[in-house]
Scaffold this active site. Structure first.
Site, PDB file in Angstrom:
ATOM      1  N   ARG A 175       8.307 -25.020  38.861  1.00 49.30           N
ATOM      2  CA  ARG A 175       9.218 -23.917  39.221  1.00 49.30           C
ATOM      3  C   ARG A 175      10.214 -24.359  40.294  1.00 49.30           C
ATOM      4  O   ARG A 175      10.534 -23.599  41.215  1.00 49.30           O
ATOM      5  CB  ARG A 175       8.446 -22.681  39.716  1.00 49.30           C
ATOM      6  N   SER A 248       6.313 -13.352  36.127  1.00 51.18           N
ATOM      7  CA  SER A 248       5.472 -13.608  37.311  1.00 51.18           C
ATOM      8  C   SER A 248       6.310 -13.369  38.564  1.00 51.18           C
ATOM      9  O   SER A 248       7.383 -13.961  38.706  1.00 51.18           O
ATOM     10  CB  SER A 248       5.009 -15.066  37.338  1.00 51.18           C
ATOM     11  N   GLU A 344       8.474 -15.986  43.054  1.00 49.79           N
ATOM     12  CA  GLU A 344       9.111 -16.874  42.080  1.00 49.79           C
ATOM     13  C   GLU A 344      10.567 -16.461  41.836  1.00 49.79           C
ATOM     14  O   GLU A 344      11.457 -17.317  41.864  1.00 49.79           O
ATOM     15  CB  GLU A 344       8.347 -16.871  40.748  1.00 49.79           C
TER      16      GLU A 344
HETATM   17  P1  FAD Z   1      18.747 -15.058  36.355  1.00 50.97           P
HETATM   18  O1  FAD Z   1      17.567 -14.219  36.622  1.00 50.97           O
HETATM   19  O2  FAD Z   1      20.029 -14.375  36.101  1.00 50.97           O
HETATM   20  O3  FAD Z   1      18.937 -16.090  37.556  1.00 50.97           O
HETATM   21  C1  FAD Z   1      17.834 -16.814  38.042  1.00 50.97           C
HETATM   22  C2  FAD Z   1      18.350 -17.859  39.023  1.00 50.97           C
HETATM   23  O4  FAD Z   1      19.187 -18.791  38.351  1.00 50.97           O
HETATM   24  C3  FAD Z   1      19.225 -17.256  40.133  1.00 50.97           C
HETATM   25  O5  FAD Z   1      19.019 -18.000  41.311  1.00 50.97           O
HETATM   26  C4  FAD Z   1      20.642 -17.492  39.634  1.00 50.97           C
HETATM   27  O6  FAD Z   1      21.570 -17.597  40.704  1.00 50.97           O
HETATM   28  C5  FAD Z   1      20.489 -18.819  38.902  1.00 50.97           C
HETATM   29  N1  FAD Z   1      21.422 -18.988  37.775  1.00 50.97           N
HETATM   30  C6  FAD Z   1      21.517 -18.229  36.670  1.00 50.97           C
HETATM   31  N2  FAD Z   1      22.435 -18.757  35.832  1.00 50.97           N
HETATM   32  C7  FAD Z   1      22.924 -19.867  36.439  1.00 50.97           C
HETATM   33  C8  FAD Z   1      23.909 -20.849  36.100  1.00 50.97           C
HETATM   34  N3  FAD Z   1      24.581 -20.806  34.935  1.00 50.97           N
HETATM   35  N4  FAD Z   1      24.159 -21.857  36.971  1.00 50.97           N
HETATM   36  C9  FAD Z   1      23.475 -21.941  38.141  1.00 50.97           C
HETATM   37  N5  FAD Z   1      22.550 -21.044  38.535  1.00 50.97           N
HETATM   38  C10 FAD Z   1      22.287 -20.015  37.680  1.00 50.97           C
HETATM   39  N6  FAD Z   1       9.916 -18.116  33.607  1.00 50.97           N
HETATM   40  C11 FAD Z   1       9.203 -19.239  33.304  1.00 50.97           C
HETATM   41  O7  FAD Z   1       9.485 -20.321  33.835  1.00 50.97           O
HETATM   42  N7  FAD Z   1       8.151 -19.196  32.430  1.00 50.97           N
HETATM   43  C12 FAD Z   1       7.787 -18.053  31.813  1.00 50.97           C
HETATM   44  O8  FAD Z   1       6.846 -18.050  31.034  1.00 50.97           O
HETATM   45  C13 FAD Z   1       8.520 -16.863  32.096  1.00 50.97           C
HETATM   46  N8  FAD Z   1       8.175 -15.693  31.526  1.00 50.97           N
HETATM   47  C14 FAD Z   1       8.869 -14.567  31.827  1.00 50.97           C
HETATM   48  C15 FAD Z   1       8.494 -13.368  31.205  1.00 50.97           C
HETATM   49  C16 FAD Z   1       9.178 -12.200  31.464  1.00 50.97           C
HETATM   50  C17 FAD Z   1       8.755 -10.921  30.798  1.00 50.97           C
HETATM   51  C18 FAD Z   1      10.297 -12.228  32.363  1.00 50.97           C
HETATM   52  C19 FAD Z   1      11.078 -10.965  32.618  1.00 50.97           C
HETATM   53  C20 FAD Z   1      10.670 -13.400  32.980  1.00 50.97           C
HETATM   54  C21 FAD Z   1       9.951 -14.588  32.735  1.00 50.97           C
HETATM   55  N9  FAD Z   1      10.287 -15.815  33.342  1.00 50.97           N
HETATM   56  C22 FAD Z   1       9.597 -16.949  33.020  1.00 50.97           C
HETATM   57  C23 FAD Z   1      11.390 -15.886  34.306  1.00 50.97           C
HETATM   58  C24 FAD Z   1      12.785 -16.032  33.649  1.00 50.97           C
HETATM   59  O9  FAD Z   1      12.715 -15.764  32.287  1.00 50.97           O
HETATM   60  C25 FAD Z   1      13.355 -17.439  33.836  1.00 50.97           C
HETATM   61  O10 FAD Z   1      13.397 -17.791  35.197  1.00 50.97           O
HETATM   62  C26 FAD Z   1      14.776 -17.558  33.254  1.00 50.97           C
HETATM   63  O11 FAD Z   1      15.179 -18.904  33.245  1.00 50.97           O
HETATM   64  C27 FAD Z   1      15.805 -16.749  34.034  1.00 50.97           C
HETATM   65  O12 FAD Z   1      17.004 -16.749  33.291  1.00 50.97           O
HETATM   66  P2  FAD Z   1      18.177 -15.727  33.636  1.00 50.97           P
HETATM   67  O13 FAD Z   1      19.362 -16.117  32.836  1.00 50.97           O
HETATM   68  O14 FAD Z   1      17.714 -14.339  33.468  1.00 50.97           O
HETATM   69  O15 FAD Z   1      18.447 -16.069  35.164  1.00 50.97           O
HETATM   70  N1  EPU Z   2      -5.585 -13.870  35.573  1.00 53.57           N
HETATM   71  C1  EPU Z   2      -6.215 -12.880  36.283  1.00 53.57           C
HETATM   72  N2  EPU Z   2      -5.741 -11.612  36.187  1.00 53.57           N
HETATM   73  C2  EPU Z   2      -4.664 -11.299  35.425  1.00 53.57           C
HETATM   74  C3  EPU Z   2      -4.038 -12.307  34.692  1.00 53.57           C
HETATM   75  C4  EPU Z   2      -4.502 -13.606  34.788  1.00 53.57           C
HETATM   76  O1  EPU Z   2      -7.181 -13.114  36.994  1.00 53.57           O
HETATM   77  O2  EPU Z   2      -4.291 -10.102  35.398  1.00 53.57           O
HETATM   78  C5  EPU Z   2      -6.111 -15.240  35.677  1.00 53.57           C
HETATM   79  C6  EPU Z   2      -6.986 -15.599  34.498  1.00 53.57           C
HETATM   80  O3  EPU Z   2      -8.104 -16.299  34.976  1.00 53.57           O
HETATM   81  C7  EPU Z   2      -6.124 -16.553  33.691  1.00 53.57           C
HETATM   82  C8  EPU Z   2      -5.280 -17.207  34.768  1.00 53.57           C
HETATM   83  O4  EPU Z   2      -5.055 -16.172  35.729  1.00 53.57           O
HETATM   84  O5  EPU Z   2      -6.881 -17.489  33.005  1.00 53.57           O
HETATM   85  C9  EPU Z   2      -3.939 -17.719  34.265  1.00 53.57           C
HETATM   86  O6  EPU Z   2      -3.240 -16.643  33.610  1.00 53.57           O
HETATM   87  P1  EPU Z   2      -2.020 -16.932  32.616  1.00 53.57           P
HETATM   88  O7  EPU Z   2      -2.427 -17.877  31.546  1.00 53.57           O
HETATM   89  O8  EPU Z   2      -1.444 -15.636  32.217  1.00 53.57           O
HETATM   90  O9  EPU Z   2      -1.006 -17.741  33.509  1.00 53.57           O
HETATM   91  P2  EPU Z   2      -0.395 -17.499  34.944  1.00 53.57           P
HETATM   92  O10 EPU Z   2      -0.801 -18.653  35.802  1.00 53.57           O
HETATM   93  O11 EPU Z   2      -0.702 -16.160  35.458  1.00 53.57           O
HETATM   94  C10 EPU Z   2       1.732 -18.888  34.402  1.00 53.57           C
HETATM   95  C11 EPU Z   2       3.210 -18.745  34.603  1.00 53.57           C
HETATM   96  C12 EPU Z   2       3.811 -17.889  33.511  1.00 53.57           C
HETATM   97  C13 EPU Z   2       3.554 -18.552  32.163  1.00 53.57           C
HETATM   98  C14 EPU Z   2       2.025 -18.666  31.973  1.00 53.57           C
HETATM   99  C15 EPU Z   2       1.676 -19.426  30.712  1.00 53.57           C
HETATM  100  C16 EPU Z   2       3.609 -18.991  36.973  1.00 53.57           C
HETATM  101  C17 EPU Z   2       3.953 -18.307  38.260  1.00 53.57           C
HETATM  102  N3  EPU Z   2       3.489 -18.192  35.908  1.00 53.57           N
HETATM  103  O12 EPU Z   2       1.180 -17.592  34.596  1.00 53.57           O
HETATM  104  O13 EPU Z   2       5.216 -17.843  33.705  1.00 53.57           O
HETATM  105  O14 EPU Z   2       4.092 -17.795  31.103  1.00 53.57           O
HETATM  106  O15 EPU Z   2       1.476 -19.402  33.089  1.00 53.57           O
HETATM  107  O16 EPU Z   2       1.981 -20.758  30.901  1.00 53.57           O
HETATM  108  O17 EPU Z   2       3.459 -20.206  36.947  1.00 53.57           O
HETATM  109  C18 EPU Z   2       6.930 -16.640  34.833  1.00 53.57           C
HETATM  110  O18 EPU Z   2       7.155 -17.698  35.443  1.00 53.57           O
HETATM  111  O19 EPU Z   2       7.612 -15.603  35.000  1.00 53.57           O
HETATM  112  C19 EPU Z   2       5.837 -16.609  33.861  1.00 53.57           C
HETATM  113  C20 EPU Z   2       5.503 -15.520  33.185  1.00 53.57           C
END
Ligand code: FAD
Ligand code: EPU
Length: 351
Positions: A175, A248, A344
């Site tokens: 991240r 997250s 995050e």
């Molecule tokens: P924004 O939210 O608009 O911006 C995020 C950051 O990037 C800000 O600092 C912004 O200034 C910068 N930025 C945006 N565009 C640019 C650009 N063109 N140039 C320079 N800087 C820029 N993230 C994960 O890593 N793994 C996951 O599994 C994951 N799951 C998610 C699930 C849900 C339901 C949600 C809502 C979010 C999740 N995220 C996850 C977070 C998010 O999807 C990512 O961080 C994504 O890359 C953000 O994209 P955005 O275009 O919405 O960026």
């Molecule tokens: N868990 C709990 N309670 C909950 C959910 C999860 O205790 O309500 C525990 C469980 O033990 C589970 C563990 O957390 O096994 C890990 O959960 P999960 O697989 O959902 O992953 P996470 O660590 O919570 C991370 C990323 C997610 C990404 C998933 C899958 C971060 C901060 N988050 O979540 O990214 O989708 O792994 O790889 O690293 C995001 O960045 O926005 C995001 C959703």
């Protein structure tokens, strides 16, 4: 005052007093003094010279799925809306694809899979734009985007010139990247990926193998891994179209191995993964749930009852209320476990 479009020169559009409610997935009702949408990379220098930007603070925004606005932004927000995907000359080992910052990440992943390219299947269904993907080196299910990014093109807003970063210069981590550590310095305009022609499926992350088994798949192709990840994500994470959230809200904390051992002695069920540099990564979700915050709420700000790491807006929470609730959660975890959680998403105005 209602939103107002100002003169529409070529390549970008400007809106004054722009509502951000539909531009952030936490559905915070904030405003920006000016919102600039960029439709053509070539127009960036003209945009930067526009009187509306003179002396104003600027910030960058993609689809708003990883930001929390704690108030209005009294300046200019720049958003990349450029489109386009292009296959470049590849080599024996990999296909090379250049994609514009304004493309939607998940559409792009699905396009690569439809073309028969492997690599990005574990990163399906992550919301947001392509331009934001390098920002925090998006990752899921054991894979990070940085593994496939060959280079990042950007416009340096300080030096006012286009620049390119090779993979090593991006300094990708969990991240993390050079872009995340210098927000608003480089406007990312496009990325080039290398997708290997020979690619072994990555199914070691908890739950993926079981889900494939449930689907009856023995020898998974990339599209099967993608299906499994879609099922897991849909089950675990709340949909921002249904309830405001930014995925997250905290990163999984990285702590010294010795501290992890002490914590594990008292909490044997705490999920803890060793890291390559000899430290330990803890599950923030587990820590938050153990403190009783899962499903808790205060007004419209709360923690999802589906996943403890997800801060949710039940309707009309302000950014300040969401941030206050997140800080309560952080305090609770710090008091009980001595571990400090870091947000995050980017917190605008509050951190
Ligand atoms: P924004 O939210 O608009 O911006 C995020 C950051 O990037 C800000 O600092 C912004 O200034 C910068 N930025 C945006 N565009 C640019 C650009 N063109 N140039 C320079 N800087 C820029 N993230 C994960 O890593 N793994 C996951 O599994 C994951 N799951 C998610 C699930 C849900 C339901 C949600 C809502 C979010 C999740 N995220 C996850 C977070 C998010 O999807 C990512 O961080 C994504 O890359 C953000 O994209 P955005 O275009 O919405 O960026
Ligand atoms: N868990 C709990 N309670 C909950 C959910 C999860 O205790 O309500 C525990 C469980 O033990 C589970 C563990 O957390 O096994 C890990 O959960 P999960 O697989 O959902 O992953 P996470 O660590 O919570 C991370 C990323 C997610 C990404 C998933 C899958 C971060 C901060 N988050 O979540 O990214 O989708 O792994 O790889 O690293 C995001 O960045 O926005 C995001 C959703």
């Amino acid at each position: 005052m209602s939103a107002r479009d100002v003169a529409q020169p070529e390549g970008f559009t400007l809106t004054e007093n722009a509502s951000l409610r539909e531009r952030n997935t936490l559905r915070v009702d904030a405003h920006a003094a000016v919102f600039a949408e960029i439709h053509d990379d070539g127009a960036i220098p003209d945009l930067l010279d526009h009187p509306a930007l003179r002396g104003q603070p600027t910030m960058l925004l993609g689809e708003g799925s990883n930001v929390l606005f704690t108030g209005d932004f009294d300046g200019v927000i720049l958003g990349m809306k450029t489109r386009g995907v292009e296959e470049l000359d590849g080599d024996a080992a990999a296909t090379r694809i250049r994609v514009a910052a304004g493309e939607h990440w998940d559409d792009f992943v699905r396009w690569t899979l439809a073309q028969g390219h492997a690599g990005l299947e574990n990163l399906i269904l992550i919301p947001g734009s392509v331009g934001a993907a390098p920002m925090q080196n998006i990752g899921a299910y054991g894979v990070e985007a940085g593994e496939f990014i060959e280079s990042v093109e950007a416009f340096d807003l300080r030096e006012r010139r286009p620049v390119a970063f090779a993979n090593a210069q991006c300094q990708f981590g969990y991240r993390d990247s050079v872009f995340k550590r210098n927000p608003d310095r480089w406007l990312i305009t496009a990325i080039t990926l290398r997708l290997p022609r020979e690619h072994a499926p990555r199914i070691e992350y908890a739950g993926v193998r079981d889900e494939l088994q449930r689907l009856g798949i023995e020898h998974p192709a990339p599209i099967h891994v993608a299906d499994a990840v879609v099922n897991l994500r849909t089950r675990k994470l709340p949909d921002p179209k249904v309830i405001g959230n930014a995925g997250s809200f905290f990163k999984n904390p990285l702590i010294p191995a010795a501290q992890a051992e002490t914590l594990l002695a008292d909490n044997p069920h705490l999920p803890c993964w060793p890291t390559a540099d000899g430290n330990a990564k803890l599950s923030a979700a587990w820590l938050i749930e153990a403190c009783g915050f899962k499903g808790a709420r205060e007004g419209d700000a709360g923690i999802s009852n589906r996943h403890a790491l997800v801060l949710v807006n039940h309707g009309h929470a302000s950014g300040a209320q969401l941030w206050a609730f997140a800080q309560r959660v952080r305090e609770g975890v710090r008091e009980r476990f001595g571990v400090t959680l870091e947000p995050e998403p980017r917190v605008i105005g509050g951190f």
